[in-house]
Structures are given as C-alpha cells and as structure tokens.
Design a protein around this motif. Sequence first.
Motif, PDB file in Angstrom:
ATOM      1  N   LYS A 229       0.669  -1.343   0.261  1.00  0.00           N
ATOM      2  CA  LYS A 229       0.065   0.028  -0.054  1.00  0.00           C
ATOM      3  C   LYS A 229       0.945   1.161  -0.075  1.00  0.00           C
TER       4      LYS A 229
ATOM      5  N   ILE B 130      -8.739   0.296   9.403  1.00  0.00           N
ATOM      6  CA  ILE B 130      -7.771  -0.597   8.458  1.00  0.00           C
ATOM      7  C   ILE B 130      -6.505  -0.715   9.093  1.00  0.00           C
ATOM      8  N   ASN B 131      -6.181  -0.404  10.056  1.00  0.00           N
ATOM      9  CA  ASN B 131      -5.055  -0.924  10.841  1.00  0.00           C
ATOM     10  C   ASN B 131      -5.277  -1.780  11.830  1.00  0.00           C
ATOM     11  N   GLY B 132      -4.943  -3.115  11.522  1.00  0.00           N
ATOM     12  CA  GLY B 132      -5.152  -4.280  12.600  1.00  0.00           C
ATOM     13  C   GLY B 132      -4.426  -4.050  13.854  1.00  0.00           C
ATOM     14  N   THR B 133      -3.104  -3.526  13.804  1.00  0.00           N
ATOM     15  CA  THR B 133      -2.286  -3.225  14.756  1.00  0.00           C
ATOM     16  C   THR B 133      -2.806  -2.195  15.951  1.00  0.00           C
TER      17      THR B 133
ATOM     18  N   GLU C 198       3.698  -3.870  11.053  1.00  0.00           N
ATOM     19  CA  GLU C 198       4.636  -3.433   9.970  1.00  0.00           C
ATOM     20  C   GLU C 198       5.939  -3.817  10.593  1.00  0.00           C
TER      21      GLU C 198
ATOM     22  N   GLY D 272      -7.851  -8.134   8.925  1.00  0.00           N
ATOM     23  CA  GLY D 272      -7.190  -7.088   8.041  1.00  0.00           C
ATOM     24  C   GLY D 272      -5.705  -7.136   7.980  1.00  0.00           C
ATOM     25  N   ALA D 273      -5.270  -8.202   8.819  1.00  0.00           N
ATOM     26  CA  ALA D 273      -3.848  -8.188   8.881  1.00  0.00           C
ATOM     27  C   ALA D 273      -3.301  -9.626   9.383  1.00  0.00           C
TER      28      ALA D 273
END
Length: 431
Positions: free
Chosen positions: A105, A158-161, A190, A300-301
Amino acid sequence: MRALRIGLLGLGQIGSAFYSLLHQKREYFEKEIGVRFDIVKVAVKHRSKKRHVSIASNILTDRAEDLIQDASLDVIVELIGGTRDARRLVSQALRAGKHVVTANKALLAEYGDEIFELANRKRRWLLFEASVGGGIPVIKALREGLVANRFDSIYSIINGTCNYILSEMTAKKTDFKDALNQAQAKGFAEADPRLDLDGVDAAHKLALLVRFAFGGKVKLKDIYCEGISRIRSEDIAFAEEFGYRVKLLAIAKKTKDGIEARVQPTLLPKDHILANVNGSFNAVLFRGDEVGDSLLYGRGAGGHPTASAIVSDLMDIALRQETRFDEDEIQMRAIRKPLRIKNISSILSRYYLRFHVVDRPGVLAGIARVLGAHRISISDVIQKERSVGNIVPLILLTHDAHERNVRNSLRQIDRSHGIQGKSQVLRIEGN
Ligand code: HSE
C-alpha cells in the motif's frame, strides 16, 4: 487447465504464508477450480536465512533481477514492502511484460500515479487486493460489487495493529506497550511499527480507497494523519464514561466544498457498528447512493488473510489470460484528475478535550471563556476528584465546532495559568 507461472519477491511473514497456501491447496486449485499456480522462482535478500517454510533451494535466488529477466514468468508477486526497491522492481516487471500482484500500500499510495499509468501503457494487470483490509475483498467491492454507486462517505478501521492495541487497552486495561508487543508477536505490525502507530499505514490504505471510491488522484500529504501513540488509558476510561469507545478511524467524506480524508483516533458511540470491531479485525463502512450503508468486516492483517487476497488477484489474472487487455478504465480514472481534499483546519466536528488542571476556583471558567470566545459550545463536562497533588483531569465534550477554532483556543488555554502540560484533543463521530 489454466496455468500461471509466478515469480515471488519476498519471503517474509506474508510471502511465507502465500507460499504455504499455494503449496497446501495445490490439489484443490487444480482439481476443483481448474487453475494451476506454479511458484517458479523466489527472490529473497539472504538465501541462507532460516525460513518458516521449506522451500527447494534451486528456486531461491538473492537476485530479484533473475525473476524480472525470466521470460517464462507470467506474474510477479511483490511482497518485499517498502517503496525504493519495490518501485524499481514493479516497474521493471511491468516493462518486461509481466503482470504484477502486490500487497504494497505504501508503494501505491506514494507512486500509484506512475505505476498505474505504466501498467496500462504496458497493457498488464497490476492488482493489489491485499494492500487494503488483508483478506477482505475491499478493492473488488469498490471496483465491481459497488460500482453502481457514488459514495458519500467511507468510515473504516484499516489498521489491525492499532485496532488490536486499542481493543486490548479497552477490554483488558493492558498498557500501550504490552499491547503493542502482543500485536508484533502475532505478526500484525509492519516491520517498522511506527507506520502503524503513527497512522501512516492507514493513510496509505485510505489514499487507495479515496482514489477508487471518488475517482481521482490523491496526494498522500493531503491526507491528515494522526496516530494512537498519545492515547492514554485515562482517555479510554473517560470516553467510556461518556458512552464512547476510542478507535483509529480512516475517514473520507464528500462535502460540498471538497473531500475530507483523515486518519485519527476517534470517539465512537459504544453502539456504533464500528465501535464493536475488535482485535486485529478491520471493517470498512461505505455509504453509497444506491446501496446505502454497506459493511465489509474481516481479518485485516496477518499472513493467512493477506495470502488469501493475493490468490484472489492471481485468480483474476488466470481468468483474464485469454481476454484482450483493454485500458483499465477504473484504474485510469483513479489517476486522471486530482481530487479536491479539504484541509483539516476547515472541517467541522464534535470534540473530546482533556486537560490536567490545578483544582482551584476559576480554572474551569477560564477554559469555558476561551472556548466561548471561539464560538465553541460545550455539551458535557466531567471533573475528577483530586488524586495526585492538586492536579485533576477535566474533560469537556463540545457540540460541532470548526477545527481551526478548536486549535486556536487550545493554544491559548495550554498557555494559561492553572493548566498543566498539553491538552488532549480527539474528534467524535457517529452521533
Ligand atoms: N500492519 C498492518 C496492520 C498489516 O496492522 O493492519 C496489513 O497492512
């Protein structure tokens, strides 16, 4: 049988999961779906590194160029992440006449204009389902399932962390650092977790959603981006008292004077559908003029969900192999004209404000006076009993206010006597 010869760039967490998936489901793809996926070569940085997957050493190379130059490959799957090498290799692969599937992305948010244009010029597919929402088919939904719609808004996790960290801090009162360690151990984060925590990963994904939902170019720097590192456990607890949960949202809204696009920790009413998306789950809530609200929810991750999305792109390429490549009109629309993205200072929102103040007469009145002078109306207040010395937390919620006015008043309040440290400001959505 349809067959694709694949070159894989990168064998990290996602690359290994993808490799295993194709290996384990080989028979299923061949016998039941009628497609044969062959990973012919895999490029890695260090050939001798110990791996989670067992892989024949004769297909491993530490020269990515070997894959680009291999005329027998149909597709390059790019899973190395980062932008420098990925940009070069993806461009070279397209120029060499290969289709490309990527989960990157950052690459598409920063260099999407040139890469989408190159793919179209070279008449090659450049597919990227895995780049947003892991295993949830978000890009496909936008390009295909919801193509009849004009969109009013997208509200997304939209960020699993970050979602994992905030969920753990809310449910188990875990502190920020422990929750981050857990998210890293589970493989959501990441390689550089600051990309997650600072909201940049979510901004990369939002840039792609905005391009395809609103049909135009977006500069990453125009997306306002705030992360979760400054969220304290006390903010989560106070939000809870007011009936809200704190979530990192990526929001895009169409307004009459442009598009709002922002990533920010947000207070959402507890009964809001996105307030109940927990752990590493992602969710994207589209509001389209034909469908109304449409929610996509899923993992999502992590390796398996992301590998699932990569296979969906490969399947598309395998199915399109015999069709003539016409211009990908939807992809071209996403790079043709720039979209008008509003500056954050001009948005209207409700706010959560938290101060640490000296507990003495006149301090609350002083804050209220500054807010009033900037036409900011207070909707709710809590002040806590003294616990540490003479300093107490004071929390105010506002009615709709202009961001610019809120910022100006906080600058003034933070300089006043009786205020300790910097105020906390979070936006409220969903009422
Ligand atoms: N680091 C990302 C996340 C993984 O936490 O959502 C997939 O982009």
